[in-house]
Write a protein that holds these residues in place. Structure first.
Motif, mmCIF file in Angstrom:
data_model
loop_
_atom_site.group_PDB
_atom_site.id
_atom_site.type_symbol
_atom_site.label_atom_id
_atom_site.label_comp_id
_atom_site.label_asym_id
_atom_site.label_seq_id
_atom_site.Cartn_x
_atom_site.Cartn_y
_atom_site.Cartn_z
ATOM 1 N N GLY A 136 0.818 -1.209 0.000
ATOM 2 C CA GLY A 136 0.000 0.000 0.000
ATOM 3 C C GLY A 136 0.851 1.258 0.000
ATOM 4 N N TRP A 137 2.080 1.143 -0.533
ATOM 5 C CA TRP A 137 3.000 2.284 -0.591
ATOM 6 C C TRP A 137 2.973 2.920 -1.981
ATOM 7 C CZ3 TRP A 137 8.258 0.514 2.022
ATOM 8 C CH2 TRP A 137 8.001 0.156 3.366
ATOM 9 N N SER A 138 3.377 4.182 -2.045
ATOM 10 C CA SER A 138 3.533 4.843 -3.332
ATOM 11 C C SER A 138 4.727 4.248 -4.062
ATOM 12 C CB SER A 138 3.721 6.348 -3.138
ATOM 13 O OG SER A 138 4.788 6.601 -2.234
ATOM 14 N N GLN A 139 4.756 4.406 -5.397
ATOM 15 C CA GLN A 139 5.837 3.827 -6.182
ATOM 16 C C GLN A 139 6.323 4.783 -7.262
ATOM 17 O OE1 GLN A 139 4.738 0.821 -9.258
ATOM 18 N NE2 GLN A 139 2.701 0.890 -8.352
ATOM 19 N N GLY A 140 7.622 4.675 -7.554
ATOM 20 C CA GLY A 140 8.226 5.416 -8.655
ATOM 21 C C GLY A 140 9.037 4.444 -9.479
ATOM 22 N N THR A 141 8.557 4.114 -10.663
ATOM 23 C CA THR A 141 9.214 3.097 -11.489
ATOM 24 C C THR A 141 10.122 3.719 -12.536
ATOM 25 O OG1 THR A 141 7.260 3.061 -12.931
ATOM 26 C CG2 THR A 141 7.353 1.421 -11.173
ATOM 27 N N PHE A 142 11.099 2.924 -13.000
ATOM 28 C CA PHE A 142 12.025 3.333 -14.079
ATOM 29 C C PHE A 142 12.769 4.625 -13.727
ATOM 30 C CE2 PHE A 142 8.138 1.757 -16.570
ATOM 31 C CZ PHE A 142 8.408 0.442 -16.248
ATOM 32 N N ALA A 143 13.280 4.678 -12.503
ATOM 33 C CA ALA A 143 13.891 5.915 -12.008
ATOM 34 C C ALA A 143 15.254 6.177 -12.647
ATOM 35 C CB ALA A 143 14.036 5.854 -10.490
ATOM 36 N N SER A 144 15.453 7.404 -13.124
ATOM 37 C CA SER A 144 16.767 7.832 -13.610
ATOM 38 C C SER A 144 17.389 8.868 -12.671
ATOM 39 C CB SER A 144 16.659 8.419 -15.020
ATOM 40 O OG SER A 144 15.810 9.557 -15.039
ATOM 41 N N VAL A 155 11.257 11.628 -7.698
ATOM 42 C CA VAL A 155 11.775 10.613 -8.619
ATOM 43 C C VAL A 155 11.567 11.072 -10.058
ATOM 44 C CG1 VAL A 155 11.564 8.227 -9.413
ATOM 45 C CG2 VAL A 155 11.322 8.751 -6.984
ATOM 46 N N THR A 156 12.642 11.074 -10.824
ATOM 47 C CA THR A 156 12.557 11.352 -12.258
ATOM 48 C C THR A 156 12.481 10.024 -12.983
ATOM 49 O OG1 THR A 156 13.826 13.396 -12.019
ATOM 50 C CG2 THR A 156 13.653 12.463 -14.233
ATOM 51 N N ARG A 157 11.430 9.829 -13.764
ATOM 52 C CA ARG A 157 11.163 8.560 -14.442
ATOM 53 C C ARG A 157 11.445 8.676 -15.941
ATOM 54 N NH1 ARG A 157 6.024 7.134 -14.910
ATOM 55 N NH2 ARG A 157 6.568 4.915 -14.889
ATOM 56 N N GLU A 158 11.912 7.579 -16.507
ATOM 57 C CA GLU A 158 12.087 7.512 -17.955
ATOM 58 C C GLU A 158 10.818 6.931 -18.563
ATOM 59 O OE1 GLU A 158 15.640 5.718 -19.330
ATOM 60 O OE2 GLU A 158 16.943 7.023 -18.146
ATOM 61 N N GLY A 162 9.891 10.912 -22.915
ATOM 62 C CA GLY A 162 10.983 11.677 -22.318
ATOM 63 C C GLY A 162 11.126 11.392 -20.841
ATOM 64 N N LEU A 163 11.060 12.434 -20.008
ATOM 65 C CA LEU A 163 11.220 12.285 -18.560
ATOM 66 C C LEU A 163 9.990 12.818 -17.830
ATOM 67 C CD1 LEU A 163 14.923 13.502 -18.151
ATOM 68 C CD2 LEU A 163 14.105 11.145 -18.283
#
Length: 248
Positions: A136-144, A155-158, A162-163
């Protein structure tokens, strides 16, 4: 803040994969194994956050056979503080891994979990997302890029276009992409020190997880070889061939 990092033992990415003669999977006999490259990036990012004063401890966890201890020792040699091996000789699917890591997280209470976005053996790209849903946590996938604040992470994601930059409330799950960082090499002194660092061994039963396979592998095949190309003399001939092939 404590950071929990997942690592997986896979075939070394430099090794040419061979399919078993009976087609039941990949031939692993006498094959060099190593840490999944995306997990190396995860470990490196956790260590950098600790070095920047954003974390107090880095704990690495792996689900796999006894030989996965070597992979965990590599993470400890890179600089992780402790390791947990959830030992099983059975193949474990992403959902089972996510359930086990959830159990570990509930015991360890980390402020951040970093997961490689995918493993290079099954390429599932599922464990991090499933883990986030189970907790039940937040998520940030594909982090650059990952920046940690007092109670949030940027979190900056690809993404395809783009970003994308998102703000996550901690605790959170982050999955790492290739351009996040360049993993360090473990020095010889640190490799020796890693042998004495604590490594706790557990089993899936300790977390009440049934690892029975839900998927059935029917057959594994080598990909077809590439066919030879054809040289054309003019643009008109190229366009004609493409039309004949139904490409345009």
């Amino acid at each position: 803040m404590k950071i929990l990092v997942t690592v997986k033992r896979v075939v070394d990415y430099n090794v040419k994969i061979r399919v078993a003669a009976d087609g039941t999977g990949v031939d692993l006999a006498n094959v060099k194994m190593a840490m999944n490259p995306f997990d190396e990036i995860s470990v490196e990012e956790a260590l950098r956050l600790k070095e920047a004063g954003k974390a107090s401890e880095v704990v690495v966890v792996s689900v796999g056979p006894a030989k996965a201890e070597e992979t965990l020792r590599t993470a400890l040699a890179m600089g992780a503080d402790r390791a947990i091996l959830v030992e099983t000789d059975e193949p474990v699917e992403p959902l089972a891994v996510a359930k086990i890591v959830r159990g570990v997280a509930l015991e360890e209470a980390p402020g951040l979990i970093i997961v490689g976005k995918q493993a290079i053996d099954d390429d599932s790209n599922q464990t991090g997302q499933m883990l986030s849903a189970l907790l039940g946590w937040s998520q940030g996938t594909f982090a650059s890029k990952v920046e940690i604040g007092t109670d949030k992470a940027i979190v900056t994601r690809e993404v395809d276009g783009g970003l994308q930059t998102i703000e996550l409330k901690l605790p959170a799950v982050v999955t790492t992409d290739l351009r996040l960082n360049e993993p360090r090499y473990a020095s010889l002194p640190n490799i020796m020190k890693a042998k004495k660092k604590p490594l706790d061994k557990r089993s899936p039963d300790d977390f009440g997880v049934d690892i029975k396979a839900r998927l059935k592998l029917i057959k594994t095949e080598e990909p077809e070889g590439r066919k030879a190309g054809v040289k054309v003399k003019t643009v008109e001939e190229l366009v004609s061939n493409l039309k004949a092939a139904g490409v345009i």
